[in-house]
Design a protein around this motif. Structure first.
Motif, short mmCIF file in Angstrom:
data_model
loop_
_atom_site.label_atom_id
_atom_site.label_comp_id
_atom_site.label_asym_id
_atom_site.label_seq_id
_atom_site.Cartn_x
_atom_site.Cartn_y
_atom_site.Cartn_z
N PRO A 73 0.80 -1.23 0.00
CA PRO A 73 0.00 0.00 0.00
C PRO A 73 0.84 1.28 0.00
O PRO A 73 0.53 2.23 -0.72
CB PRO A 73 -0.82 -0.13 1.29
CG PRO A 73 -0.92 -1.59 1.52
CD PRO A 73 0.37 -2.17 1.05
N ASP A 74 1.88 1.32 0.82
CA ASP A 74 2.71 2.53 0.89
C ASP A 74 3.43 2.78 -0.43
O ASP A 74 3.55 3.92 -0.89
CB ASP A 74 3.74 2.40 2.02
CG ASP A 74 3.08 2.44 3.39
OD1 ASP A 74 1.96 2.99 3.49
OD2 ASP A 74 3.67 1.91 4.36
N GLU A 75 3.92 1.67 -1.01
CA GLU A 75 4.64 1.81 -2.28
C GLU A 75 3.69 2.24 -3.39
O GLU A 75 4.03 3.09 -4.22
CB GLU A 75 5.31 0.48 -2.65
CG GLU A 75 6.23 0.59 -3.86
CD GLU A 75 6.93 -0.72 -4.19
OE1 GLU A 75 7.82 -0.70 -5.04
OE2 GLU A 75 6.56 -1.74 -3.58
N VAL A 76 2.48 1.66 -3.41
CA VAL A 76 1.48 2.03 -4.41
C VAL A 76 1.11 3.50 -4.28
O VAL A 76 0.97 4.22 -5.28
CB VAL A 76 0.21 1.14 -4.27
CG1 VAL A 76 -0.91 1.68 -5.15
CG2 VAL A 76 0.53 -0.30 -4.65
N SER A 77 0.97 3.95 -3.04
CA SER A 77 0.63 5.35 -2.79
C SER A 77 1.73 6.28 -3.30
O SER A 77 1.46 7.33 -3.90
CB SER A 77 0.39 5.57 -1.30
OG SER A 77 0.14 6.92 -1.03
N ASP A 78 2.98 5.89 -3.08
CA ASP A 78 4.12 6.68 -3.52
C ASP A 78 4.18 6.75 -5.04
O ASP A 78 4.43 7.80 -5.63
CB ASP A 78 5.41 6.07 -2.96
CG ASP A 78 6.65 6.86 -3.36
OD1 ASP A 78 6.70 8.07 -3.07
OD2 ASP A 78 7.56 6.27 -3.99
N ILE A 79 3.94 5.60 -5.69
CA ILE A 79 3.96 5.55 -7.16
C ILE A 79 2.82 6.40 -7.74
O ILE A 79 3.00 7.11 -8.72
CB ILE A 79 3.84 4.08 -7.64
CG1 ILE A 79 5.13 3.32 -7.32
CG2 ILE A 79 3.56 4.02 -9.14
CD1 ILE A 79 5.07 1.83 -7.61
N ALA A 127 1.47 9.03 -6.42
CA ALA A 127 1.82 10.45 -6.27
C ALA A 127 2.79 10.88 -7.37
O ALA A 127 2.66 11.97 -7.94
CB ALA A 127 2.42 10.68 -4.89
N LYS A 128 3.78 10.01 -7.66
CA LYS A 128 4.74 10.33 -8.71
C LYS A 128 4.06 10.41 -10.08
O LYS A 128 4.33 11.31 -10.87
CB LYS A 128 5.86 9.28 -8.74
CG LYS A 128 6.83 9.38 -7.58
CD LYS A 128 7.94 8.33 -7.71
CE LYS A 128 8.93 8.41 -6.56
NZ LYS A 128 9.97 7.37 -6.67
#
Length: 264
Positions: free
Chosen positions: A63-69, A71-72
């Protein structure tokens, strides 16, 4: 015959030079946003590929990685949209420069036209922390002009002022009446235009901006001239710049004579 051939060759040479200059300018102006688009599409592709790869913890779609991606991707898409708009603006500027349209003259309010233009660009000024100060003349008489073309001229001048000022700064816009006409002036608090550049500022493709097309002021000058108006420039290095557009209230007599001659 020989002189005629030389004249023809000279005209043809000038035409080829003009086309070469136009082609080179188009290629240069389109190249920068296209390059930026290419880079950001690659970045987007890289981020999308990460979504299908296992994370360091061995789980796909953390989830955190998906959220970061996400945003990018949102940021890259925003930049790409901006570059597409820039491409559209460049193409529009070139077309307007090489295919000028005759103004559709109509009795209009200069104050209203200026106000509509300001509302269009106000978000950009707000984002840059730049203020707009208005000094409109009350009961300004109507003048004969093409509101869409004058708005286009004002957009070009306002964007010039915007880019001439660093973060902050103030643009003062005034309107008034003089010599059987109406006028609008724009005064910025930028660095001004050096005297050696003032003579060249209206030349096609001449620009002092990193991302400028060098056509904006030429288009403004042409539009104002087609309205039988005047475009005035006052600037001193380090003291800001003032552009002033004057428009006649009535159609010039020579136009009336031309119309009468055509009808005859």
């Amino acid at each position: 015959t020989e002189a005629r051939e030389q004249t023809h060759e000279a005209i043809e040479s000038e035409r080829i030079q003009a086309l070469t200059l136009l082609a080179a300018s188009v290629a240069h102006e389109l190249g920068n946003p296209l390059n930026a688009l290419s880079i950001h599409l690659q970045l987007m592709d890289r981020e999308i590929r990460k979504l299908g790869q296992p994370s360091a913890a061995g789980e796909a779609g953390d989830p955190d990685e998906v959220s970061d991606i996400a945003a990018k991707l949102e940021k890259y898409i925003s930049v790409a949209k901006g570059e597409v708009n820039r491409l559209d603006y460049i193409v529009t500027q070139f077309l307007q420069a090489i295919r000028p349209s005759k103004p559709k003259l109509k009795k209009s309010s200069l104050n209203d036209t200026v106000e509509e233009t300001i509302e269009l660009l106000r978000p950009e000024f707000d984002n840059r922390g730049q203020a707009i100060k208005l000094e409109f003349a009350k009961s300004l008489p109507l003048a004969l002009f093409d509101a869409a073309q004058i708005k286009q001229s004002l957009i070009n001048l306002m964007k010039n002022s915007m880019h001439a000022m660093s973060t902050g700064g103030e643009l003062t816009i005034k309107t008034g009446e003089a010599a059987a006409g109406v006028w609008v002036s724009l005064t910025d608090t930028g660095g001004g235009i050096p005297q050696e550049q003032i003579k060249r500022i209206f030349e096609p493709y001449y620009t002092t901006k990193e991302k400028g097309s060098g056509l904006g002021l030429m288009i403004v000058q042409r539009i104002v001239r087609d309205h039988d108006g005047r475009l005035e420039l006052m600037s001193h290095g380090g003291k800001g710049t003032t552009f002033r557009i004057w428009l006649p209230q009535e159609e010039r007599r020579q136009h009336l004579l031309e119309t009468a001659a055509n009808e005859a």
